[in-house]
Design a protein around this motif. Sequence first.
Motif, PDB file in Angstrom:
ATOM      1  N   HIS A  34       0.840  -1.220   0.000  1.00  0.00           N
ATOM      2  CA  HIS A  34       0.000   0.000   0.000  1.00  0.00           C
ATOM      3  C   HIS A  34       0.864   1.256   0.000  1.00  0.00           C
ATOM      4  O   HIS A  34       0.562   2.218  -0.711  1.00  0.00           O
ATOM      5  CB  HIS A  34      -0.955   0.007   1.211  1.00  0.00           C
ATOM      6  N   ARG A  36       3.880   1.508  -1.225  1.00  0.00           N
ATOM      7  CA  ARG A  36       4.478   1.627  -2.556  1.00  0.00           C
ATOM      8  C   ARG A  36       3.452   2.144  -3.576  1.00  0.00           C
ATOM      9  O   ARG A  36       3.763   2.988  -4.422  1.00  0.00           O
ATOM     10  CB  ARG A  36       5.067   0.290  -3.007  1.00  0.00           C
ATOM     11  N   VAL A  37       2.216   1.603  -3.475  1.00  0.00           N
ATOM     12  CA  VAL A  37       1.146   2.075  -4.381  1.00  0.00           C
ATOM     13  C   VAL A  37       0.877   3.560  -4.123  1.00  0.00           C
ATOM     14  O   VAL A  37       0.699   4.347  -5.055  1.00  0.00           O
ATOM     15  CB  VAL A  37      -0.139   1.223  -4.219  1.00  0.00           C
ATOM     16  N   ASP A  38       0.873   3.941  -2.831  1.00  0.00           N
ATOM     17  CA  ASP A  38       0.665   5.344  -2.507  1.00  0.00           C
ATOM     18  C   ASP A  38       1.780   6.214  -3.084  1.00  0.00           C
ATOM     19  O   ASP A  38       1.526   7.295  -3.625  1.00  0.00           O
ATOM     20  CB  ASP A  38       0.608   5.552  -0.984  1.00  0.00           C
TER      21      ASP A  38
END
Length: 169
Positions: A34, A36-38
């Motif tokens: 999450h 990294r996605v953010d």
Amino acid sequence: MAVIDLQDKVSALQTDTVSGVPGISIEQRFTGLHDRVDIVGKNVLDRIDKRTKELDEKIATRADQLEQRIDARADLLFEKVFLLRKDTEDGFDRVNRDIASVELRIGKVNERIDGLESTVDQRFEKVDKDIAELKTEVGELKTGVGELKTGFGELKSMLISLGAKAPES
């Protein structure tokens, strides 16, 4: 105790086999994903914002350039319209002056015609007077010629009575 023991075993199993990285739990793995996605999302949004800002600046610059070109063209067109209007007004002024000149010339021609009519009328009156006088004189001549004929007739009668003969031709 058995439940706690089972939870520890599941937790250990999840750490070793599910996450693919030993020593990290699924929760930590999901949190990392999450994060990294953010970060990727934030980078994408930052790039979109940067690109949008660049496009906004380019659009504003182009809009300013377009507005300046339109203003310049509009100024040029207004100047041409003004000059055309001025030329048209000057043309109408010339036409009005020409019409006034023509009216003046027509007035002079009318005055001249009136003068000629007056002169012609006077001449016709004189001619009529002269004709009347000629008629009177011709009448008097006719009377005189008639008197001469009568006189010649009387003279002829007298000569004949005296015995004169007419010459032979």
